[in-house]
Design an enzyme around this catalytic site. Structure first.
Site, mmCIF file in Angstrom:
data_model
loop_
_atom_site.group_PDB
_atom_site.id
_atom_site.type_symbol
_atom_site.label_atom_id
_atom_site.label_comp_id
_atom_site.label_asym_id
_atom_site.label_seq_id
_atom_site.Cartn_x
_atom_site.Cartn_y
_atom_site.Cartn_z
ATOM 1 N N PHE A 1 7.011 -3.387 11.182
ATOM 2 C CA PHE A 1 7.117 -2.013 10.677
ATOM 3 C C PHE A 1 5.825 -1.531 10.021
ATOM 4 C CE2 PHE A 1 11.384 -3.763 10.524
ATOM 5 C CZ PHE A 1 12.187 -2.730 10.966
ATOM 6 N N TYR B 1 -2.462 9.329 14.783
ATOM 7 C CA TYR B 1 -1.323 8.456 14.475
ATOM 8 C C TYR B 1 -0.613 8.038 15.766
ATOM 9 C CZ TYR B 1 3.423 7.188 13.166
ATOM 10 O OH TYR B 1 4.634 6.546 13.067
ATOM 11 N N ASN C 1 -6.175 0.027 10.260
ATOM 12 C CA ASN C 1 -4.956 -0.565 9.704
ATOM 13 C C ASN C 1 -3.888 -0.798 10.777
ATOM 14 O OD1 ASN C 1 -3.384 -1.201 7.134
ATOM 15 N ND2 ASN C 1 -2.020 0.259 8.140
ATOM 16 N N SER D 1 0.844 -1.200 0.000
ATOM 17 C CA SER D 1 0.000 0.000 0.000
ATOM 18 C C SER D 1 0.876 1.246 0.000
ATOM 19 C CB SER D 1 -0.939 0.007 1.204
ATOM 20 O OG SER D 1 -0.201 -0.129 2.400
ATOM 21 N N THR D 2 2.021 1.181 0.656
ATOM 22 C CA THR D 2 2.965 2.308 0.603
ATOM 23 C C THR D 2 4.393 1.849 0.288
ATOM 24 O OG1 THR D 2 3.309 2.173 2.990
ATOM 25 C CG2 THR D 2 1.637 3.732 2.232
ATOM 26 N N ASN E 1 13.290 11.491 14.288
ATOM 27 C CA ASN E 1 13.100 11.812 12.861
ATOM 28 C C ASN E 1 13.997 10.960 11.966
ATOM 29 O OD1 ASN E 1 11.966 14.101 14.434
ATOM 30 N ND2 ASN E 1 11.499 14.838 12.379
#
Ligand code: UDP
Length: 325
Positions: free
Chosen positions: A72, A140, A91, A34-35, A169
């Protein structure tokens, strides 16, 4: 060890897969693309193509036993999560529940989960240690924290050691693998894309924060350092229950410092527009990483700005359209 990597076609999962293979682990990948990117898969590694939302599929994947699961696979766009929260709960949380259920029944001996600094929200104290209260400020972050709880409870009930790695990050690249999200929201890839394609434009979101140069400070950690932390978490002495680790460099960099490092790495002029603040951006987020150093022996040795920007630039220059070319 035999390891199932969910999201192995994604940015951090694909780099971690390479590190695991290099350290002699046997890897299988589960991804629904999907990504993720097929181009990011290593040749010869068994692939289970399908969704974590399909509990029967997940059971079948884990019917052939593995020693460990590295999880992940998730949606990770903070802004989208605020607009479509249930997409994220379904999801991220639903998929993880199926995976944990199957993993517990299959008797896995270790579970390593990709968590996030977003579980802290806007902490009062810097650097942020793992003792800081978890108060996410977006869906999220809520979903990632909910999965940490489900993981802690499942690990306790089923008796396997589990690790949640809270990334700050993530950035940088390896020679083969880089950051390619659509849409791309992150600072460094957006900036580098704009240098390759000036029509793309680039804006700094706010220069009136209470920081020395007025722009937000973040803790940038090289994806290769993150990948290594996963291997260490997999191989470390097992502790029962859930162990939580921050993965950051303990060094804050402002948006303007990133722009200067990009100009130095690329030799190109960086001339951003200044736009208003992006909603929900805290002024400063920097990790305390003493626990990962102590327990895992982790050293984020590639997370300096020159290395990060050089590696990211090398990859973007060679892949101006990401994995499409
Ligand atoms: N940022 C920016 N311009 C961009 C993208 C990001 O100024 O095009 C800023 C953003 O406001 C934040 C920092 O860069 O202060 C890091 O943002 P990113 O989305 O990369 O990571 P976050 O810390 O939000 O997860």
């Amino acid at each position: 060890m035999k390891v199932l990597v969910t999201g192995g076609a994604g940015y951090i999962g694909s780099v971690t897969t390479r590190v695991l293979l290099a350290r002699g682990h046997e890897v299988e990948i589960l991804d629904d693309f999907s990504t993720g990117h097929r181009e990011a898969l290593p040749p010869g590694v068994p692939l289970h193509e399908g969704s974590l939302l399909d509990a029967g599929f997940v059971d079948r994947v884990l019917a052939a036993p593995v020693d460990a699961v590295l999880h992940f696979a998730a949606f990770s766009l903070v802004g989208e999560s605020a607009v479509r929260p249930l997409k994220y709960y379904r999801n991220n949380v639903g998929g993880s529940v199926n995976l944990l259920d199957a993993a517990a029944r299959a008797g896995v001996r270790r579970f390593v989960f990709s968590s996030t600094a977003a579980v802290y929200g806007e902490p009062d104290e810097m650097p942020i240690t793992e003792h800081a209260p978890t108060r996410p400020v977006n869906p999220y972050g809520h979903t990632k924290l909910a999965i940490e709880w489900a993981l802690a409870d499942t690990a306790a009930a089923a008796g396997f050691p589990a690790v949640a790695l809270r990334y700050f990050n993530a950035c940088g690249a390896t020679p083969e693998l880089g950051e390619d999200h659509e849409p791309e929201t992150h600072l460094i890839p957006r900036l580098l894309r704009s240098l390759l394609d000036p029509a793309a434009g680039f804006a700094v979101f706010g220069d009136d924060y209470p920081t020395p140069d007025g722009t937000c400070i973040r803790d940038y950690v090289h994806v290769a350092d993150l990948a290594e932390a996963h291997a260490l978490a997999l191989e470390a002495d097992a502790r029962p229950g859930l162990s939580v680790y921050n993965l950051g460099s303990e060094t804050g960099a402002s948006v303007r410092e990133i722009l200067a490092a990009a100009a130095a790495a690329t030799g190109l002029p960086v001339e951003p527009r200044i736009e208003p603040r992006r909603p929900g951006d805290p002024a400063r987020l920097v990790a305390g990483n003493a626990r990962a150093r102590r327990d895992l022996g982790w050293r984020p040795c590639r997370s300096d700005l020159p290395t990060i920007l050089r590696d990211a630039w090398d990859w973007h220059r060679r892949h101006p359209r990401g994995y499409r070319g």
